[in-house]
Design a protein around this motif. Sequence first.
Motif, PDB file in Angstrom:
ATOM      1  N   PRO A  69       0.829  -1.219   0.000  1.00 41.02           N
ATOM      2  CA  PRO A  69       0.000   0.000   0.000  1.00 41.02           C
ATOM      3  C   PRO A  69       0.860   1.265   0.000  1.00 41.02           C
ATOM      4  N   VAL A  70       0.318   2.318  -0.609  1.00 36.74           N
ATOM      5  CA  VAL A  70       0.989   3.615  -0.680  1.00 36.74           C
ATOM      6  C   VAL A  70      -0.024   4.695  -0.307  1.00 36.74           C
ATOM      7  N   LYS A  71       0.489   5.912  -0.098  1.00 41.47           N
ATOM      8  CA  LYS A  71      -0.359   7.037   0.274  1.00 41.47           C
ATOM      9  C   LYS A  71      -0.853   7.820  -0.946  1.00 41.47           C
ATOM     10  N   SER A  72      -0.076   7.813  -2.027  1.00 40.03           N
ATOM     11  CA  SER A  72      -0.431   8.594  -3.215  1.00 40.03           C
ATOM     12  C   SER A  72      -0.150   7.794  -4.474  1.00 40.03           C
ATOM     13  N   ILE A  73      -0.964   8.052  -5.491  1.00 42.73           N
ATOM     14  CA  ILE A  73      -0.779   7.450  -6.820  1.00 42.73           C
ATOM     15  C   ILE A  73      -0.766   8.586  -7.833  1.00 42.73           C
ATOM     16  N   TRP A  74       0.293   8.656  -8.629  1.00 43.47           N
ATOM     17  CA  TRP A  74       0.374   9.637  -9.703  1.00 43.47           C
ATOM     18  C   TRP A  74       0.125   8.908 -11.032  1.00 43.47           C
ATOM     19  N   LEU A  75      -0.851   9.374 -11.766  1.00 45.94           N
ATOM     20  CA  LEU A  75      -1.108   8.862 -13.110  1.00 45.94           C
ATOM     21  C   LEU A  75      -0.704   9.949 -14.091  1.00 45.94           C
ATOM     22  N   MET A  76       0.389   9.698 -14.783  1.00 43.24           N
ATOM     23  CA  MET A  76       1.029  10.722 -15.605  1.00 43.24           C
ATOM     24  C   MET A  76       0.838  10.384 -17.076  1.00 43.24           C
ATOM     25  N   GLY A  77       0.136  11.252 -17.792  1.00 40.57           N
ATOM     26  CA  GLY A  77      -0.110  11.030 -19.211  1.00 40.57           C
ATOM     27  C   GLY A  77      -1.473  10.419 -19.462  1.00 40.57           C
ATOM     28  N   VAL A 105      -7.593  15.626  -9.013  1.00 42.25           N
ATOM     29  CA  VAL A 105      -7.254  14.957  -7.768  1.00 42.25           C
ATOM     30  C   VAL A 105      -8.483  14.202  -7.271  1.00 42.25           C
ATOM     31  N   GLY A 106      -8.290  12.942  -6.861  1.00 48.37           N
ATOM     32  CA  GLY A 106      -9.395  12.134  -6.363  1.00 48.37           C
ATOM     33  C   GLY A 106      -8.948  11.251  -5.216  1.00 48.37           C
ATOM     34  N   ASP A 107      -9.885  10.497  -4.688  1.00 49.07           N
ATOM     35  CA  ASP A 107      -9.603   9.605  -3.561  1.00 49.07           C
ATOM     36  C   ASP A 107     -10.089   8.211  -3.914  1.00 49.07           C
ATOM     37  N   TRP A 108      -9.241   7.222  -3.629  1.00 42.82           N
ATOM     38  CA  TRP A 108      -9.594   5.824  -3.869  1.00 42.82           C
ATOM     39  C   TRP A 108      -9.187   5.013  -2.649  1.00 42.82           C
ATOM     40  N   GLN A 109     -10.165   4.651  -1.834  1.00 41.40           N
ATOM     41  CA  GLN A 109      -9.952   3.841  -0.633  1.00 41.40           C
ATOM     42  C   GLN A 109      -8.896   4.466   0.276  1.00 41.40           C
ATOM     43  N   GLY A 110      -8.974   5.781   0.448  1.00 37.67           N
ATOM     44  CA  GLY A 110      -8.034   6.478   1.314  1.00 37.67           C
ATOM     45  C   GLY A 110      -6.709   6.814   0.665  1.00 37.67           C
ATOM     46  N   VAL A 111      -6.530   6.489  -0.613  1.00 34.50           N
ATOM     47  CA  VAL A 111      -5.298   6.783  -1.342  1.00 34.50           C
ATOM     48  C   VAL A 111      -5.558   7.986  -2.253  1.00 34.50           C
ATOM     49  N   ARG A 112      -4.675   8.955  -2.226  1.00 35.28           N
ATOM     50  CA  ARG A 112      -4.815  10.132  -3.083  1.00 35.28           C
ATOM     51  C   ARG A 112      -4.370   9.787  -4.498  1.00 35.28           C
TER      52      ARG A 112
END
Length: 267
Positions: free
Chosen positions: A202-210, A226-233
């Motif tokens: 698990p991580v705290k943030s997810i960057w989707l680039m492109g 910016v959104g939230d998915w199961q407590g992950v930014r």
Amino acid sequence: MNERQRTEYLSALGVTSYMPRFCLPLAPDPVQALLPPPVDAPQEAPRGVSAVMAAAGVVTEAPVAADRATQTGMDPSPSSAQQVSDVGRVIGSITAESRVSASAPKATPVAPPQRQVAPFVLSSWRLGDELLAVDSREPGVALPVESLFGNIARALGWHGLESERNKLRWPLAENPFAAAAGAEDAKDTCTSWLEAACARKPVKSIWLMGLPAQEFCAPVAMTDGVGDWQGVRVVFMPSLTELLEAPARKREVWNMLRRLYPEQTRR
């Protein structure tokens, strides 16, 4: 030979006749079979007709009535006429029940073809439990994207974290004998890949680039950057290739990072 005689011959030979109740798919239009000619002269009902009348529940007393009329000197023609009328009625009812109305074949619904997707490559970086970044690339493009991502991680103070790199190519395999993979297949594959990576560590943030990463990897529908998915930014941002090709967009990305990560960008 009419239909009744044909059926009697087949029954005598032990061949079972099959008569569908409805018009089968792709079958030719039904044609009315040749029926027996009407009986004009009074005569004894054939064995096949007697069997049909007996199956239909019609009781025939023609022979007994004819003998009684002969003994009394009366004309037996009314009983014969009644028998002929009963035979015609039974055959007519059987013909009406066995007649198949021609119906238009039903069209089979066909699923619309999937939208084709150009090949792309997704590169991912995991920085400890802080970040999982997924960057979109075009195959064959050689740009210093690793150096740019390293500079971004250093600016956020994450350059000392344990890092892990991975890569996903789409399509997964080239098969000239199979249909080309579409957008739905890419969405299912990339989303499952991202969810499995987050479930494993698990991580705290997810960057989707492109665009490819945002379109095919987003685990939830995004109306904003910016959104939230199961407590992950979950954050949408330009790809590293776009930032290298348009350096003026780096300021836009840096301002967004300062707003989302004020503590990491304070120094």
